[in-house]
Design a protein around this motif. Structure first.
Motif, PDB file in Angstrom:
ATOM      1  N   ARG A  85       2.299   6.216  -7.250  1.00 39.51           N
ATOM      2  CA  ARG A  85       1.332   7.157  -7.818  1.00 39.51           C
ATOM      3  C   ARG A  85       1.826   8.594  -7.707  1.00 39.51           C
ATOM      4  N   ARG A  86       2.507   8.925  -6.616  1.00 37.05           N
ATOM      5  CA  ARG A  86       3.051  10.285  -6.482  1.00 37.05           C
ATOM      6  C   ARG A  86       4.105  10.555  -7.554  1.00 37.05           C
TER       7      ARG A  86
ATOM      8  N   ASP B  67      -7.090   9.499  -0.104  1.00 33.55           N
ATOM      9  CA  ASP B  67      -7.034   9.799  -1.542  1.00 33.55           C
ATOM     10  C   ASP B  67      -6.811  11.278  -1.803  1.00 33.55           C
ATOM     11  N   THR B  68      -7.269  12.135  -0.885  1.00 37.44           N
ATOM     12  CA  THR B  68      -7.199  13.578  -1.094  1.00 37.44           C
ATOM     13  C   THR B  68      -6.428  14.246   0.031  1.00 37.44           C
TER      14      THR B  68
ATOM     15  N   VAL C 220       1.257   4.279  -2.869  1.00 43.15           N
ATOM     16  CA  VAL C 220       1.223   5.730  -2.676  1.00 43.15           C
ATOM     17  C   VAL C 220       2.422   6.385  -3.341  1.00 43.15           C
TER      18      VAL C 220
ATOM     19  N   PRO D 174      -2.815  -1.567  -6.056  1.00 39.59           N
ATOM     20  CA  PRO D 174      -3.595  -0.586  -6.830  1.00 39.59           C
ATOM     21  C   PRO D 174      -4.449   0.270  -5.894  1.00 39.59           C
ATOM     22  N   GLY D 175      -4.904   1.393  -6.384  1.00 35.36           N
ATOM     23  CA  GLY D 175      -5.749   2.273  -5.585  1.00 35.36           C
ATOM     24  C   GLY D 175      -5.572   3.715  -5.989  1.00 35.36           C
ATOM     25  N   LYS D 176      -6.132   4.627  -5.181  1.00 38.03           N
ATOM     26  CA  LYS D 176      -6.071   6.058  -5.477  1.00 38.03           C
ATOM     27  C   LYS D 176      -5.364   6.849  -4.388  1.00 38.03           C
ATOM     28  N   ALA D 177      -5.005   6.202  -3.288  1.00 35.64           N
ATOM     29  CA  ALA D 177      -4.407   6.920  -2.161  1.00 35.64           C
ATOM     30  C   ALA D 177      -3.105   7.591  -2.569  1.00 35.64           C
ATOM     31  N   LEU D 178      -2.959   8.850  -2.147  1.00 34.96           N
ATOM     32  CA  LEU D 178      -1.747   9.619  -2.407  1.00 34.96           C
ATOM     33  C   LEU D 178      -1.055  10.052  -1.112  1.00 34.96           C
TER      34      LEU D 178
ATOM     35  N   GLN E 247       2.456  11.055 -10.937  1.00 34.58           N
ATOM     36  CA  GLN E 247       1.737  12.322 -11.065  1.00 34.58           C
ATOM     37  C   GLN E 247       2.638  13.531 -10.880  1.00 34.58           C
TER      38      GLN E 247
ATOM     39  N   LYS F 205       0.830  -1.210   0.000  1.00 32.58           N
ATOM     40  CA  LYS F 205       0.000   0.000   0.000  1.00 32.58           C
ATOM     41  C   LYS F 205       0.863   1.258   0.000  1.00 32.58           C
TER      42      LYS F 205
END
Length: 354
Positions: A240-241, A324-325, A237, A306-310, A244, A233
């Motif tokens: 994904r950071r 996520d936000t 994070v 996988p996921g959306k957590a940042l 992006q 997890k």
């Protein structure tokens, strides 16, 4: 004629008797020898330790142990080894327990069944801590101690520019006087093989150009992990950071960049101070790993969840709250960081040797 025949008969009888006596003597000697081979040596109740140094022979050992009263009939051992073609023995430190027989002693020497010591390199350590652990082992032959990192790399003759992260954390067994360079090379090979193997199994579209990038990421995950089940997890994070274009903003990299100036806490000034490792200031990954990552952290870096957590924040029980936000993250920070429990703990402190 009768006298001559009688004399011959007597001589033959005498000869037969002598031959019989000789045969009986040989048989007796053989039986004694066979019994000696499987009879316990005069070894003390707590055993006997002997170091056979490189270049020393079985004859040297037999004579030495004989003089010290731990081996009776040293010549018999040498003769047995010669005629059984088992005189090729290995140097090293041996322990012979009470009850060891001459045959068992020789078998141990032929097999090279030497005393093995062990040193543990802990996951999450830095290379300096790994070298300190080796330096504390008195049975190791020390060649790296007191050398600069550049000199150490020359002695190790490895195809890398920086040792950090490349030493696989594990328990290594070694015999007396094993050079520290042999242990480090072995640990490097284990890490290299693991990294290459896991790199071939990685999921697609990761923000790494080389396996070394994955090693750097794994070292960060190792230091950020408060609970082993969250490695993938946390990897998700960070991946994904990077994807992006966000900064990693992870405290362990700041701590590593502070070096000896880190005294147990990070200030706002520390977070703003530019260093090659301050991921609150620099973009992307730091230039090198910051710790020795475990196999689990390498797998997580190459197979993030996988996921959306940042974002994530330590909850104080060893686990993390993932968001996520930024708004949700700030709420989690207020909930877990600003109102800390008395038993609050985040990611583990920098590992130390027990």
């Amino acid at each position: 004629m009768k006298k001559k025949l009688s004399l011959t008969t007597k001589l033959l009888s005498l000869l037969c008797a002598l031959v019989l006596i000789a045969i009986l003597g040989v048989v007796a000697a053989w039986l004694y020898f066979q019994n000696w081979l499987v009879s316990p040596l005069p070894i003390p109740d707590d055993g006997y330790t002997y170091e056979l140094k490189s270049g020393q022979s079985l004859g040297h050992l037999a004579h030495d142990m004989g003089m010290k009263g731990a081996l009776d009939h040293p010549r018999l051992l040498r003769l047995y080894a010669r005629f059984s073609e088992t005189n090729k023995i290995h140097a090293g430190e041996y322990f012979f327990p009470f009850g060891t027989t001459p045959k068992a002693l020789l078998e141990k020497l032929v097999k090279g069944d030497v005393i093995l010591y062990q040193v543990t390199i802990v996951e999450g350590w830095t290379i300096k801590q790994a070298f300190a652990a080796l330096a504390n082992e008195q049975h190791i032959q020390h060649t790296l101690e007191g050398k600069t990192p550049e000199q150490q790399l020359v002695l190790l003759d490895l195809p890398i520019d920086n040792l950090e992260g490349w030493i696989f954390p594990d328990t290594y067994r070694f015999s007396r006087n094993t050079p520290d360079v042999d242990i480090i090379r072995n640990a490097y090979q284990k890490m290299k093989l693991l990294l290459d193997d896991e790199w071939g199994k990685r999921v697609p579209n990761l923000p790494y150009q080389t396996p070394y990038d994955a090693l750097i990421m794994a070292s960060i995950i190792e230091r950020e992990t408060g609970h082993h089940s969250e490695r993938d997890k946390i990897a998700g994070v960070f991946v994904r950071r990077l994807q992006q274009g966000m900064k990693l903003q992870t405290d362990p990299t700041v701590i590593y960049g502070m070096g000896a100036n880190y005294l147990g806490r990070i200030t706002r000034k520390n977070l703003e101070e530019p260093t090659p490792y301050n991921t609150y200031v620099i973009g992307g990954l730091p230039p090198t790993p910051i710790s020795l990552p475990s196999a689990a952290s390498i797998r997580a870096a190459l197979n993030p969840a996988p996921g959306k957590a940042l974002y994530f924040v330590a909850k104080g029980d060893g686990t993390s709250e993932f968001s996520d936000t930024l708004e949700a993250h700030n709420q989690a920070v207020r909930r877990y960081q600003l109102n800390r429990r008395s038993d609050y703990r985040a990611a583990p402190p920098l590992p130390t040797k027990n």
